[in-house]
Design a protein around this motif. Sequence first.
Motif, PDB file in Angstrom:
ATOM      1  N   THR A  74      -9.785  55.268  40.451  1.00  0.00           N
ATOM      2  CA  THR A  74      -9.935  55.497  39.192  1.00  0.00           C
ATOM      3  C   THR A  74     -10.241  56.805  37.922  1.00  0.00           C
ATOM      4  N   VAL A  75      -8.673  57.808  38.841  1.00  0.00           N
ATOM      5  CA  VAL A  75      -8.134  58.853  38.466  1.00  0.00           C
ATOM      6  C   VAL A  75      -6.669  58.316  37.941  1.00  0.00           C
ATOM      7  N   GLY A  76      -6.359  57.235  38.369  1.00  0.00           N
ATOM      8  CA  GLY A  76      -5.268  56.849  37.725  1.00  0.00           C
ATOM      9  C   GLY A  76      -4.494  55.478  38.503  1.00  0.00           C
ATOM     10  N   THR A  77      -3.042  55.395  38.506  1.00  0.00           N
ATOM     11  CA  THR A  77      -2.072  54.659  39.183  1.00  0.00           C
ATOM     12  C   THR A  77      -1.798  54.453  41.080  1.00  0.00           C
ATOM     13  N   VAL A  78      -2.410  53.245  41.477  1.00  0.00           N
ATOM     14  CA  VAL A  78      -2.332  53.604  43.020  1.00  0.00           C
ATOM     15  C   VAL A  78      -1.283  52.811  43.593  1.00  0.00           C
ATOM     16  N   VAL A  79      -0.388  52.924  44.899  1.00  0.00           N
ATOM     17  CA  VAL A  79       0.746  52.398  45.154  1.00  0.00           C
ATOM     18  C   VAL A  79       0.243  52.219  46.376  1.00  0.00           C
ATOM     19  N   ARG A  80       0.556  51.171  47.261  1.00  0.00           N
ATOM     20  CA  ARG A  80       0.965  51.329  48.278  1.00  0.00           C
ATOM     21  C   ARG A  80       2.260  51.350  49.565  1.00  0.00           C
ATOM     22  N   VAL A  81       2.903  52.570  50.247  1.00  0.00           N
ATOM     23  CA  VAL A  81       4.207  52.666  50.767  1.00  0.00           C
ATOM     24  C   VAL A  81       3.452  52.800  52.388  1.00  0.00           C
TER      25      VAL A  81
END
Length: 264
Positions: A148-155
Amino acid sequence: MIAIIGAGKMGEALLAGLLGTGYDPTDVMVVEPLPDHAAQLRERYSVDTVTAAEAARRARTIVLAIKPQDMVSVLDGLAADIPAGTLVISVAAGITTGVLEKHLPGEVAAVRAMPNTPALVGKGMTAIAGGLHATDEHLERAESLLSTVGTVVRVPERHMDTVTAISGSGPAYFYFIAETMIDAGVGMGMPRATAQRLVQQTIEGAAAMLNESGEHPVVLREAVTSPGGTTAAAVRELDRHGVRTAFADAIEAARDRSRALSEG
């Protein structure tokens, strides 16, 4: 039900992001110890402000948007009230999922998240890593909330301190560059407002080209750098002063500091 514990800049950014993307205010609670700020949040967002114990008992997802040095004491205070199956998301720099799990009941899933300050304008970059009890469903829930506040990636967890150094601290590096460019323009006689406008739009345009072209940064830089031209002269000076090495060293220092925070 979602509870946000801590309504500083990042906590409030997440609150605004949730409500701005379709979450109902009745589905979100906020823990804010300062009475005046709590009143402002109730008026601005129509959300309930509750105690930490009530948030722990009622929420299915808890977001810990607090300072790293406060994390252990807050977790210890919440642990007895958090039911099995709860998802706990920490956005505190340097706090590993191992630290979270050490101070939470064994049936509670922990996710470590590292957003950055552009989340305040909906352009954040957040990386997440799940702990031992975090399933794909937990990670999907964390992604949905933080997107909801931008881009998300899993690491993987092992990369989170590097994430902190690159994207968590990253906006400060660009502000530092912008500040330097503006001051250089002023030093050469340009009005500050004009220099700032030039730099702001240049950074925005360069970021857009990097995002939209799909080209490697080296290719884009070389496209600007004509042999014997002004850009070549500037890059030569940057290389002479070891700017590339200085940046790499700075990022390593930020990573090491993130590791130190997790070790207490």
